[in-house]
Design a protein around this motif. Structure first.
Motif, PDB file in Angstrom:
ATOM      1  N   GLN A  83      53.796 -24.787 -28.459  1.00  0.00           N
ATOM      2  CA  GLN A  83      53.606 -25.971 -27.628  1.00  0.00           C
ATOM      3  C   GLN A  83      52.390 -25.784 -26.726  1.00  0.00           C
ATOM      4  N   PHE A  84      51.833 -26.910 -26.271  1.00  0.00           N
ATOM      5  CA  PHE A  84      50.652 -26.850 -25.412  1.00  0.00           C
ATOM      6  C   PHE A  84      51.015 -26.219 -24.069  1.00  0.00           C
ATOM      7  N   LYS A  85      50.169 -25.283 -23.644  1.00  0.00           N
ATOM      8  CA  LYS A  85      50.306 -24.673 -22.320  1.00  0.00           C
ATOM      9  C   LYS A  85      48.947 -24.753 -21.640  1.00  0.00           C
ATOM     10  N   TYR A  86      48.914 -25.399 -20.506  1.00  0.00           N
ATOM     11  CA  TYR A  86      47.667 -25.493 -19.756  1.00  0.00           C
ATOM     12  C   TYR A  86      47.382 -24.129 -19.126  1.00  0.00           C
ATOM     13  N   PRO A  87      46.184 -23.601 -19.335  1.00  0.00           N
ATOM     14  CA  PRO A  87      45.891 -22.247 -18.835  1.00  0.00           C
ATOM     15  C   PRO A  87      45.778 -22.199 -17.312  1.00  0.00           C
ATOM     16  N   LYS A  88      46.149 -21.061 -16.753  1.00  0.00           N
ATOM     17  CA  LYS A  88      46.004 -20.863 -15.305  1.00  0.00           C
ATOM     18  C   LYS A  88      44.538 -20.908 -14.904  1.00  0.00           C
ATOM     19  N   ASP A  89      43.724 -20.228 -15.667  1.00  0.00           N
ATOM     20  CA  ASP A  89      42.294 -20.141 -15.361  1.00  0.00           C
ATOM     21  C   ASP A  89      41.509 -20.808 -16.482  1.00  0.00           C
ATOM     22  N   LEU A  90      41.027 -21.993 -16.198  1.00  0.00           N
ATOM     23  CA  LEU A  90      40.237 -22.730 -17.175  1.00  0.00           C
ATOM     24  C   LEU A  90      38.786 -22.287 -17.066  1.00  0.00           C
ATOM     25  N   THR A  91      38.213 -21.891 -18.187  1.00  0.00           N
ATOM     26  CA  THR A  91      36.806 -21.483 -18.194  1.00  0.00           C
ATOM     27  C   THR A  91      35.961 -22.576 -18.840  1.00  0.00           C
ATOM     28  N   HIS A  92      34.676 -22.524 -18.571  1.00  0.00           N
ATOM     29  CA  HIS A  92      33.742 -23.459 -19.204  1.00  0.00           C
ATOM     30  C   HIS A  92      33.772 -23.276 -20.722  1.00  0.00           C
ATOM     31  N   ASP A  93      33.889 -22.029 -21.185  1.00  0.00           N
ATOM     32  CA  ASP A  93      33.931 -21.757 -22.624  1.00  0.00           C
ATOM     33  C   ASP A  93      35.164 -22.376 -23.276  1.00  0.00           C
ATOM     34  N   LEU A  94      36.313 -22.301 -22.609  1.00  0.00           N
ATOM     35  CA  LEU A  94      37.525 -22.891 -23.160  1.00  0.00           C
ATOM     36  C   LEU A  94      37.384 -24.411 -23.232  1.00  0.00           C
ATOM     37  N   TRP A  98      37.577 -26.727 -26.550  1.00  0.00           N
ATOM     38  CA  TRP A  98      38.441 -27.900 -26.701  1.00  0.00           C
ATOM     39  C   TRP A  98      37.644 -29.104 -27.186  1.00  0.00           C
ATOM     40  N   ILE A  99      36.486 -29.324 -26.591  1.00  0.00           N
ATOM     41  CA  ILE A  99      35.648 -30.468 -26.984  1.00  0.00           C
ATOM     42  C   ILE A  99      35.181 -30.302 -28.433  1.00  0.00           C
ATOM     43  N   THR A 100      34.839 -29.095 -28.817  1.00  0.00           N
ATOM     44  CA  THR A 100      34.447 -28.840 -30.204  1.00  0.00           C
ATOM     45  C   THR A 100      35.604 -29.115 -31.157  1.00  0.00           C
ATOM     46  N   THR A 101      36.799 -28.724 -30.780  1.00  0.00           N
ATOM     47  CA  THR A 101      37.983 -28.993 -31.609  1.00  0.00           C
ATOM     48  C   THR A 101      38.159 -30.487 -31.812  1.00  0.00           C
TER      49      THR A 101
END
Length: 174
Positions: A10-21, A25-28
């Protein structure tokens, strides 16, 4: 059953969102129509009308659902970018999947996804850092969802349904 229902978890929003992540996501989201088309292009009608699990949607329903779901997501993000915490309109995706248009060949939904994701990619790449925190309100539980969280959710959604199709191709159809 849980492995078939949620083959990538299931989707889990990360604690630390990075620019790379966020970029991943946008690439996906951007590459989803091409990846989906590659997975379904050689499937027969019999395969498309089978399910990846007992009582699950058919592969045909999944493709049509992705078109509907992603149109709604795109509109929800545009509302959040242009209004102050708009309340979105939920819908019964299970009921939509029972409507006659979900029996159509995949061409129309694949075309919708191609055009929509082209626009979506441009929109997502143009959003400022401050706009990523803009929110829309989902009336079920009065939940406020930021654009950046929605981007993650829909990148997950792309991978989630691709995994259903790939799982069907690997283990067979029900």
């Amino acid at each position: 059953m849980d492995n078939k229902k949620y083959p990538i978890g299931q989707f889990k929003y990360p604690k630390d969102l990075t620019h790379d992540l966020l970029s991943d996501w946008i690439t996906t989201i951007a590459t989803f129509p091409k990846n989906l088309n590659m997975e379904v292009q050689n499937l027969t009608d019999k395969q498309l009308d089978s399910s990846y699990r007992k009582n699950g949607w058919t592969l045909r329903q999944i493709v049509h659902h992705c078109a509907d779901s992603h149109m709604n997501a795109f509109c929800r993000m545009k509302l959040a970018l242009t209004e102050n915490e708009p309340t979105i309109k939920p819908y019964f995706e299970d009921r939509w999947a029972q409507l006659k248009d979900y029996e159509l060949p995949l061409d129309a939904s694949l075309a919708i996804l191609e055009g929509l994701h082209t626009r979506w990619e441009i929109l997502l790449k143009s959003i400022s850092n401050s706009d990523l925190s803009r929110k829309f309100v989902h009336p079920e539980g009065n939940r406020r969802i930021s654009i950046v969280e929605a981007i993650g959710m829909y990148a997950w959604h792309c991978e989630h349904h691709l995994a259903h199709i790939m799982l069907s191709k690997k283990i067979g159809y029900e």
